[in-house]
Design a protein around this motif. Structure first.
Motif, PDB file in Angstrom:
ATOM      1  N   PHE A 146       1.061  -1.237   0.129  1.00 25.86           N
ATOM      2  CA  PHE A 146      -0.018   0.162  -0.035  1.00 25.86           C
ATOM      3  C   PHE A 146       0.947   1.257  -0.193  1.00 25.86           C
ATOM      4  O   PHE A 146       1.613   1.549   1.165  1.00 25.86           O
ATOM      5  CB  PHE A 146      -0.941   0.207   1.416  1.00 25.86           C
ATOM      6  N   LEU A 147       0.948   1.802  -1.057  1.00 28.90           N
ATOM      7  CA  LEU A 147       1.906   3.151  -1.260  1.00 28.90           C
ATOM      8  C   LEU A 147       1.077   4.327  -0.788  1.00 28.90           C
ATOM      9  O   LEU A 147       0.025   4.623  -1.290  1.00 28.90           O
ATOM     10  CB  LEU A 147       2.246   3.221  -2.767  1.00 28.90           C
ATOM     11  N   GLN A 148       1.756   4.991   0.332  1.00 23.91           N
ATOM     12  CA  GLN A 148       0.655   5.974   0.887  1.00 23.91           C
ATOM     13  C   GLN A 148       1.855   7.022   1.623  1.00 23.91           C
ATOM     14  O   GLN A 148       2.825   6.571   2.018  1.00 23.91           O
ATOM     15  CB  GLN A 148       0.006   5.371   1.885  1.00 23.91           C
ATOM     16  N   GLY A 149       1.296   8.073   2.080  1.00 23.03           N
ATOM     17  CA  GLY A 149       1.998   9.126   2.741  1.00 23.03           C
ATOM     18  C   GLY A 149       2.113   8.290   4.259  1.00 23.03           C
ATOM     19  O   GLY A 149       1.684   7.363   4.729  1.00 23.03           O
ATOM     20  N   SER A 150       2.732   9.422   5.005  1.00 20.61           N
ATOM     21  CA  SER A 150       3.109   8.934   6.600  1.00 20.61           C
ATOM     22  C   SER A 150       1.832   8.838   7.136  1.00 20.61           C
ATOM     23  O   SER A 150       1.197   9.696   7.212  1.00 20.61           O
ATOM     24  CB  SER A 150       4.232   9.816   7.080  1.00 20.61           C
ATOM     25  N   PRO A 151       1.834   7.565   7.989  1.00 18.10           N
ATOM     26  CA  PRO A 151       0.549   7.590   8.862  1.00 18.10           C
ATOM     27  C   PRO A 151       0.508   8.253  10.039  1.00 18.10           C
ATOM     28  O   PRO A 151      -0.416   8.111  11.118  1.00 18.10           O
ATOM     29  CB  PRO A 151       0.316   5.924   9.048  1.00 18.10           C
ATOM     30  N   GLU A 152       1.893   8.853  10.341  1.00 17.99           N
ATOM     31  CA  GLU A 152       1.825   9.580  11.509  1.00 17.99           C
ATOM     32  C   GLU A 152       0.985  10.925  11.389  1.00 17.99           C
ATOM     33  O   GLU A 152       1.058  11.581  10.474  1.00 17.99           O
ATOM     34  CB  GLU A 152       3.355   9.895  11.990  1.00 17.99           C
ATOM     35  N   LEU A 153       0.096  11.225  12.466  1.00 18.33           N
ATOM     36  CA  LEU A 153      -0.599  12.191  12.504  1.00 18.33           C
ATOM     37  C   LEU A 153      -0.571  13.260  13.653  1.00 18.33           C
ATOM     38  O   LEU A 153       0.038  12.923  14.642  1.00 18.33           O
ATOM     39  CB  LEU A 153      -2.259  11.719  12.785  1.00 18.33           C
ATOM     40  N   THR A 154      -0.623  14.511  13.192  1.00 18.23           N
ATOM     41  CA  THR A 154      -0.319  15.434  14.382  1.00 18.23           C
ATOM     42  C   THR A 154      -1.752  16.030  14.768  1.00 18.23           C
ATOM     43  O   THR A 154      -2.810  15.414  14.343  1.00 18.23           O
ATOM     44  CB  THR A 154       0.377  16.788  13.809  1.00 18.23           C
ATOM     45  N   GLU A 155      -2.014  16.999  15.429  1.00 17.24           N
ATOM     46  CA  GLU A 155      -3.509  17.436  16.057  1.00 17.24           C
ATOM     47  C   GLU A 155      -3.378  19.006  15.783  1.00 17.24           C
ATOM     48  O   GLU A 155      -2.598  19.536  16.047  1.00 17.24           O
ATOM     49  CB  GLU A 155      -3.518  16.853  17.353  1.00 17.24           C
ATOM     50  N   LYS A 156      -4.583  19.387  15.296  1.00 10.43           N
ATOM     51  CA  LYS A 156      -4.909  20.834  15.319  1.00 10.43           C
ATOM     52  C   LYS A 156      -6.267  21.110  16.028  1.00 10.43           C
ATOM     53  O   LYS A 156      -7.473  20.753  15.492  1.00 10.43           O
ATOM     54  CB  LYS A 156      -4.968  21.128  13.802  1.00 10.43           C
ATOM     55  N   ASN A 157      -6.248  21.768  17.223  1.00 10.71           N
ATOM     56  CA  ASN A 157      -7.422  22.114  17.936  1.00 10.71           C
ATOM     57  C   ASN A 157      -8.118  20.929  18.044  1.00 10.71           C
ATOM     58  O   ASN A 157      -9.616  21.063  17.903  1.00 10.71           O
ATOM     59  CB  ASN A 157      -8.248  23.295  17.140  1.00 10.71           C
ATOM     60  N   GLY A 158      -7.548  19.605  18.528  1.00 13.02           N
ATOM     61  CA  GLY A 158      -8.566  18.528  18.930  1.00 13.02           C
ATOM     62  C   GLY A 158      -8.566  17.713  17.871  1.00 13.02           C
ATOM     63  O   GLY A 158      -9.507  16.612  18.013  1.00 13.02           O
ATOM     64  N   VAL A 159      -8.312  18.120  16.590  1.00 11.65           N
ATOM     65  CA  VAL A 159      -8.875  17.273  15.432  1.00 11.65           C
ATOM     66  C   VAL A 159      -7.162  16.695  14.802  1.00 11.65           C
ATOM     67  O   VAL A 159      -6.361  17.473  14.564  1.00 11.65           O
ATOM     68  CB  VAL A 159      -9.366  17.971  14.225  1.00 11.65           C
ATOM     69  N   LYS A 160      -7.438  15.368  14.509  1.00 11.18           N
ATOM     70  CA  LYS A 160      -6.181  15.001  14.007  1.00 11.18           C
ATOM     71  C   LYS A 160      -6.073  15.267  12.290  1.00 11.18           C
ATOM     72  O   LYS A 160      -6.715  15.511  11.746  1.00 11.18           O
ATOM     73  CB  LYS A 160      -6.114  13.491  13.896  1.00 11.18           C
TER      74      LYS A 160
END
Length: 213
Positions: A146-160
């Motif tokens: 599965f070629l995809q972007g990084s699955p690491e998520l940040t957060e912006k005002n309570g939304v990933k």
């Protein structure tokens, strides 16, 4: 035939039958979804600004909601990113998919709880329809890239916040996890060329049966 292949064929037939049922009456289905969306969004800022409570038909929608680009919607999105609720859709979005386009700079695309399944089911159903049409399911036993972007998520005002393909990576079903390539660590590599080299090293000696992305 493996148990996984056998189960995939049964599941594929069930899904295809459901797709055939709604696709045989496209206008009726689209009108139903249209009315549901308008009704649910009528009390949002966007719905109020565009008089959703007076929209009964597609012609009404065309009249009251002009076509626009991201810049025309930026004021609404900026409010959402700042943490406000009930702007484009009730409540807050589940995620923001961040894109870096050639115009308008970084864009934040709201993804709601209601819309998330469509991102998952579209790809899944394409594979299942192939199985149902051809009867070929042996490939589900092999490794899948599965070629995809990084699955690491940040957060912006309570939304990933993350890349859409990286967000979707969190929804790969359990029955495919053992087949899934590349590793989580490799998927988290941001630099694309470095990631591709790492994927090649991880998969060159494996029985790869699906490449998607």
């Amino acid at each position: 035939m493996s148990l996984k292949s056998f189960a995939a064929k049964i599941f594929a037939k069930t899904v295809r039958k459901k797709i055939q049922a709604w696709s045989s009456k496209p206008v009726e289905v689209q009108e139903k979804i249209f009315n549901e969306l308008i009704s649910k969004a009528k009390d949002t800022s966007f719905g109020k600004d565009h008089h959703f409570d007076h929209i009964k038909t597609h012609a009404d929608f065309v009249e009251k909601v002009p076509i626009r680009d991201y810049e025309d919607l930026r004021a609404y999105v900026d409010k959402m990113v700042a943490g406000e609720e009930d702007i484009l859709w009730p409540g807050k979005p589940l995620y923001y998919a961040k894109t870096s386009g050639t115009t308008s700079g970084a864009k934040y695309i709201p993804i709601t709880k209601e819309s998330m399944p469509t991102h998952i089911e579209a790809a899944r159903n394409a594979i299942l329809c192939y199985i149902a049409e051809t009867g070929k399911a042996k490939f589900v036993n092999g490794k899948m890239i599965f070629l995809q972007g990084s699955p690491e998520l940040t957060e912006k005002n309570g939304v990933k916040l993350g890349r859409l393909s990286g967000i979707v990576a969190h929804y790969v079903p359990g029955y495919l996890q053992k087949n899934r390539m590349p590793s989580w660590e490799t998927n988290c590599i941001d630099d694309w060329e470095t990631k591709v080299d790492a994927i090649v090293e991880e998969t060159r000696d494996l029985n790869m049966t699906v490449i998607s992305g």
